[in-house]
Design a protein around this motif. Structure first.
Motif, mmCIF file in Angstrom:
data_model
loop_
_atom_site.group_PDB
_atom_site.id
_atom_site.type_symbol
_atom_site.label_atom_id
_atom_site.label_comp_id
_atom_site.label_asym_id
_atom_site.label_seq_id
_atom_site.Cartn_x
_atom_site.Cartn_y
_atom_site.Cartn_z
ATOM 1 N N ARG A 84 31.008 37.502 64.822
ATOM 2 C CA ARG A 84 31.011 36.655 63.622
ATOM 3 C C ARG A 84 30.473 37.519 62.471
ATOM 4 N NH1 ARG A 84 31.353 30.444 63.132
ATOM 5 N NH2 ARG A 84 32.873 30.808 64.758
ATOM 6 N N SER A 85 31.330 38.384 61.984
ATOM 7 C CA SER A 85 30.928 39.440 61.045
ATOM 8 C C SER A 85 30.739 38.936 59.627
ATOM 9 C CB SER A 85 32.016 40.515 61.008
ATOM 10 O OG SER A 85 33.238 39.938 60.550
ATOM 11 N N GLY A 86 31.389 37.805 59.302
ATOM 12 C CA GLY A 86 31.474 37.386 57.910
ATOM 13 C C GLY A 86 32.547 38.190 57.183
ATOM 14 N N VAL A 87 32.959 37.647 56.039
ATOM 15 C CA VAL A 87 34.008 38.282 55.243
ATOM 16 C C VAL A 87 33.542 38.389 53.797
ATOM 17 C CG1 VAL A 87 36.222 37.706 54.170
ATOM 18 C CG2 VAL A 87 36.022 37.675 56.646
ATOM 19 N N LEU A 88 33.735 39.573 53.222
ATOM 20 C CA LEU A 88 33.505 39.785 51.785
ATOM 21 C C LEU A 88 34.859 39.795 51.088
ATOM 22 C CD1 LEU A 88 30.954 42.729 51.948
ATOM 23 C CD2 LEU A 88 30.485 40.458 50.955
ATOM 24 N N VAL A 89 34.933 39.170 49.937
ATOM 25 C CA VAL A 89 36.187 39.189 49.186
ATOM 26 C C VAL A 89 35.910 39.791 47.813
ATOM 27 C CG1 VAL A 89 38.127 37.833 48.324
ATOM 28 C CG2 VAL A 89 36.979 37.143 50.441
ATOM 29 N N ALA A 90 36.395 41.010 47.624
ATOM 30 C CA ALA A 90 36.158 41.733 46.368
ATOM 31 C C ALA A 90 37.318 41.482 45.410
ATOM 32 C CB ALA A 90 35.994 43.224 46.657
ATOM 33 N N ARG A 91 37.400 40.252 44.963
ATOM 34 C CA ARG A 91 38.430 39.835 43.997
ATOM 35 C C ARG A 91 37.748 38.945 42.971
ATOM 36 N NH1 ARG A 91 42.452 37.559 48.677
ATOM 37 N NH2 ARG A 91 43.023 39.550 49.606
ATOM 38 N N PRO A 92 38.306 38.854 41.752
ATOM 39 C CA PRO A 92 37.630 38.050 40.726
ATOM 40 C C PRO A 92 37.564 36.565 41.061
ATOM 41 C CG PRO A 92 39.521 39.282 39.798
ATOM 42 C CD PRO A 92 39.498 39.548 41.274
ATOM 43 N N GLU A 93 38.679 36.017 41.581
ATOM 44 C CA GLU A 93 38.720 34.567 41.795
ATOM 45 C C GLU A 93 38.105 34.202 43.151
ATOM 46 O OE1 GLU A 93 42.399 36.229 43.690
ATOM 47 O OE2 GLU A 93 41.219 36.688 41.909
ATOM 48 N N LEU A 102 27.803 37.293 46.482
ATOM 49 C CA LEU A 102 26.823 38.227 47.040
ATOM 50 C C LEU A 102 26.762 39.431 46.113
ATOM 51 C CD1 LEU A 102 25.480 37.639 49.773
ATOM 52 C CD2 LEU A 102 26.964 39.349 50.806
ATOM 53 N N SER A 103 25.560 39.853 45.773
ATOM 54 C CA SER A 103 25.449 41.039 44.915
ATOM 55 C C SER A 103 24.155 41.771 45.243
ATOM 56 C CB SER A 103 25.476 40.637 43.437
ATOM 57 O OG SER A 103 24.446 39.716 43.179
ATOM 58 N N GLY A 104 23.976 42.937 44.643
ATOM 59 C CA GLY A 104 22.729 43.682 44.764
ATOM 60 C C GLY A 104 22.403 44.072 46.190
ATOM 61 N N ALA A 105 21.126 43.850 46.580
ATOM 62 C CA ALA A 105 20.635 44.325 47.876
ATOM 63 C C ALA A 105 21.369 43.693 49.047
ATOM 64 C CB ALA A 105 19.138 44.034 47.985
ATOM 65 N N GLU A 106 21.692 42.394 48.894
ATOM 66 C CA GLU A 106 22.394 41.711 50.002
ATOM 67 C C GLU A 106 23.756 42.346 50.262
ATOM 68 O OE1 GLU A 106 21.699 37.037 50.313
ATOM 69 O OE2 GLU A 106 22.099 37.749 48.272
ATOM 70 N N LEU A 107 24.464 42.614 49.166
ATOM 71 C CA LEU A 107 25.786 43.222 49.295
ATOM 72 C C LEU A 107 25.662 44.620 49.909
ATOM 73 C CD1 LEU A 107 28.823 43.089 48.724
ATOM 74 C CD2 LEU A 107 28.356 43.821 46.378
ATOM 75 N N ALA A 108 24.675 45.378 49.463
ATOM 76 C CA ALA A 108 24.472 46.745 49.982
ATOM 77 C C ALA A 108 24.110 46.723 51.464
ATOM 78 C CB ALA A 108 23.379 47.449 49.177
ATOM 79 N N ARG A 109 23.414 45.673 51.894
ATOM 80 C CA ARG A 109 23.042 45.579 53.304
ATOM 81 C C ARG A 109 24.280 45.304 54.178
ATOM 82 N NH1 ARG A 109 22.357 41.526 56.491
ATOM 83 N NH2 ARG A 109 22.469 39.983 54.826
ATOM 84 N N VAL A 110 25.141 44.404 53.699
ATOM 85 C CA VAL A 110 26.326 44.036 54.491
ATOM 86 C C VAL A 110 27.381 45.153 54.461
ATOM 87 C CG1 VAL A 110 28.240 42.383 54.687
ATOM 88 C CG2 VAL A 110 25.950 41.577 54.088
ATOM 89 N N ALA A 111 27.552 45.745 53.287
ATOM 90 C CA ALA A 111 28.615 46.757 53.140
ATOM 91 C C ALA A 111 28.099 47.932 52.318
ATOM 92 C CB ALA A 111 29.836 46.132 52.482
ATOM 93 N N PRO A 112 27.334 48.844 52.951
ATOM 94 C CA PRO A 112 26.696 49.932 52.199
ATOM 95 C C PRO A 112 27.674 50.854 51.475
ATOM 96 C CG PRO A 112 26.014 49.943 54.537
ATOM 97 C CD PRO A 112 27.017 48.845 54.382
ATOM 98 N N GLY A 113 28.904 50.945 51.981
ATOM 99 C CA GLY A 113 29.861 51.869 51.360
ATOM 100 C C GLY A 113 30.674 51.259 50.233
ATOM 101 N N LEU A 114 30.552 49.957 50.054
ATOM 102 C CA LEU A 114 31.409 49.265 49.090
ATOM 103 C C LEU A 114 30.911 49.515 47.666
ATOM 104 C CD1 LEU A 114 33.831 47.385 49.546
ATOM 105 C CD2 LEU A 114 32.274 45.437 49.308
ATOM 106 N N LYS A 115 31.792 49.939 46.763
ATOM 107 C CA LYS A 115 31.389 50.211 45.377
ATOM 108 C C LYS A 115 31.953 49.147 44.448
ATOM 109 C CE LYS A 115 28.725 53.786 45.752
ATOM 110 N NZ LYS A 115 28.097 53.217 46.985
ATOM 111 N N VAL A 116 31.437 47.936 44.604
ATOM 112 C CA VAL A 116 31.767 46.858 43.677
ATOM 113 C C VAL A 116 30.446 46.193 43.287
ATOM 114 C CG1 VAL A 116 34.072 46.440 44.662
ATOM 115 C CG2 VAL A 116 32.114 45.141 45.521
ATOM 116 N N GLN A 117 30.425 45.559 42.111
ATOM 117 C CA GLN A 117 29.190 44.939 41.621
ATOM 118 C C GLN A 117 28.821 43.687 42.424
ATOM 119 O OE1 GLN A 117 27.158 46.352 39.300
ATOM 120 N NE2 GLN A 117 28.662 48.009 39.580
ATOM 121 N N GLN A 118 29.850 42.914 42.737
ATOM 122 C CA GLN A 118 29.616 41.691 43.517
ATOM 123 C C GLN A 118 30.869 41.312 44.287
ATOM 124 O OE1 GLN A 118 28.704 38.772 40.382
ATOM 125 N NE2 GLN A 118 30.789 37.987 40.663
#
Ligand SMILES: Cc1cc2nc3c(=O)[nH]c(=O)nc-3n(C[C@H](O)[C@H](O)[C@H](O)COP(=O)(O)OP(=O)(O)OC[C@H]3O[C@@H](n4cnc5c(N)ncnc54)[C@H](O)[C@@H]3O)c2cc1C
Length: 331
Positions: A84-93, A102-118
């Motif tokens: 049950r990994s969860g899903v991140l959606v890096a799209r505006p809508e 999700l943004s900041g530290a939480e986002l970095a914890r789940v996906a350290p390699g992802l280069k998006v703001q939120q």
């Protein structure tokens, strides 16, 4: 009564397993080997909310199937890399009413390699390793008494029988689970299932993300030994293979989301055919004199447990199938 399943992809194997567990004698006919096609090529994302794209029937049925998954896998007694990994959606809508930002530290914890703001976050969605799924379902089906015949191609179906390419005739109740090749099985009424090719690639980076990531034009799926990046959506008929442009597309998209992937070792690329349907939902029910379970498009892995359960309810107990899945809804 004997049941003949045409096609040993995940859908055919899951239906065979369910019917055998409920006491039916089942034979599954597969022209190659079980899992040869879309079911073992797939990314393995179980994301009903993202994949519903606002279609409430698709969302409800997808969530029902996701809810069955853990118990269904436990009944197989095999580790298929489910998480049950969860899903991140890096799209505006927003992808769904349940999504949170999700943004900041939480986002970095789940996906350290992802280069998006939120990114949008859905915590309940899951993933599994499709290299292991069909073998596990097949083994459970065999243990429940299903007989598999590989290298057997069905030319024609009719009410109560199938005719093989080599002229052999087998009698029994027929269920066509031939994926993207369903329209090529003669004897069925016209069904709007078509092949939609998807190309995927894998790179060696296993640290970029712990969750599935959907970007503007594809996704990243972390496995214990590789990161799967995909997928193209191509209307090229049954043309097999991977193209330079297809592989470039999925790698470019992945590197755009996580730039460090550019340095990651390239492992492999592959493709297969989604059984496409006009509204993205499967065709499950009676078609002519036979049963059909096909057209699962982008969500056949997700929908396999529910498809098998609902179809078995209909075949054995006369229960109604979901109207949103009726094979004749496009007529
Ligand atoms: C690139 C890609 C990525 C995907 N990612 C996901 C995902 O992340 N999550 C998800 O839920 N879904 C995903 N899917 C969709 C999913 O893979 C399919 O919806 C699902 O596998 C369909 O299962 P199936 O058993 O109907 O088809 P298949 O797995 O294609 O099996 C059909 C089988 O029927 C056999 N067959 C065909 N004709 C005959 C015949 N005449 N006689 C005998 N045998 C026959 C074929 O050889 C084949 O083995 C993806 C698909 C692709 C291509």
């Amino acid at each position: 009564m004997k049941t003949i399943i045409v096609g040993g992809g995940l859908v055919g194997c899951a239906v065979a397993l369910e019917l055998a567990r409920r006491g039916r004698e089942v034979v599954c006919l597969e022209r190659a080997v079980p899992g040869a096609e879309a079911s073992s090529a797939a990314g393995g994302i179980l994301a009903p909310r993202v994949e519903a794209h606002g279609d409430e029937d698709a969302r409800v049925l997808g969530l029902e199937s996701l809810g069955m998954y853990e118990a269904w896998l436990a009944s197989l007694g095999a580790d298929v890399g489910y998480r049950r990994s969860g899903v991140l959606v890096a799209r505006p809508e927003s992808p769904d009413r349940d999504a949170v930002v999700l943004s900041g530290a939480e986002l970095a914890r789940v996906a350290p390699g992802l280069k998006v703001q939120q990114a949008w976050w859905l915590s309940d969605e899951a993933l599994l390793d499709t290299r292991r799924l069909v073998p596990a379902v097949r083994a459970a089906a065999e243990a429940a008494g299903v007989r598999f015949r590989s290298g057997v191609s069905v030319a024609k179906v009719e009410s109560g029988a199938v005719l093989l390419e080599d002229g052999e005739r087998l009698e029994g109740e027929v269920v066509v689970c031939a994926g993207a090749w369903t329209p090529a099985v003669s004897g069925l009424p016209p069904l709007p299932v078509r092949p939609v090719r998807g190309q995927l690639a894998a790179v060696a980076d296993t640290a970029a993300t712990t969750a599935v990531v959907f970007g503007p034009a594809g996704y990243l799926v972390p496995r214990h030994d590789e990161l799967v990046v995909g997928a193209t959506m191509e209307e090229v008929g049954y043309q097999r293979g991977v193209s330079a442009g297809g592989v470039r597309h999925v790698l470019d998209h992945a590197i755009q989301l996580a730039p460090a992937l550019a340095a990651s070792t390239f492992l492999r690329a592959w493709s297969s055919f989604r059984p496409g349907s006009p509204d993205g939902k499967p065709l499950v029910g009676r078609a002519g004199g036979v049963w059909v379970a096909s057209g699962h498009f982008r969500n056949g892995i997700l929908l396999a447990p529910l498809t098998a359960a609902r179809l078995a309810d209909a075949m054995l107990d006369g229960a109604a199938l979901p109207p949103a899945w009726r094979p004749d809804r496009f007529a």
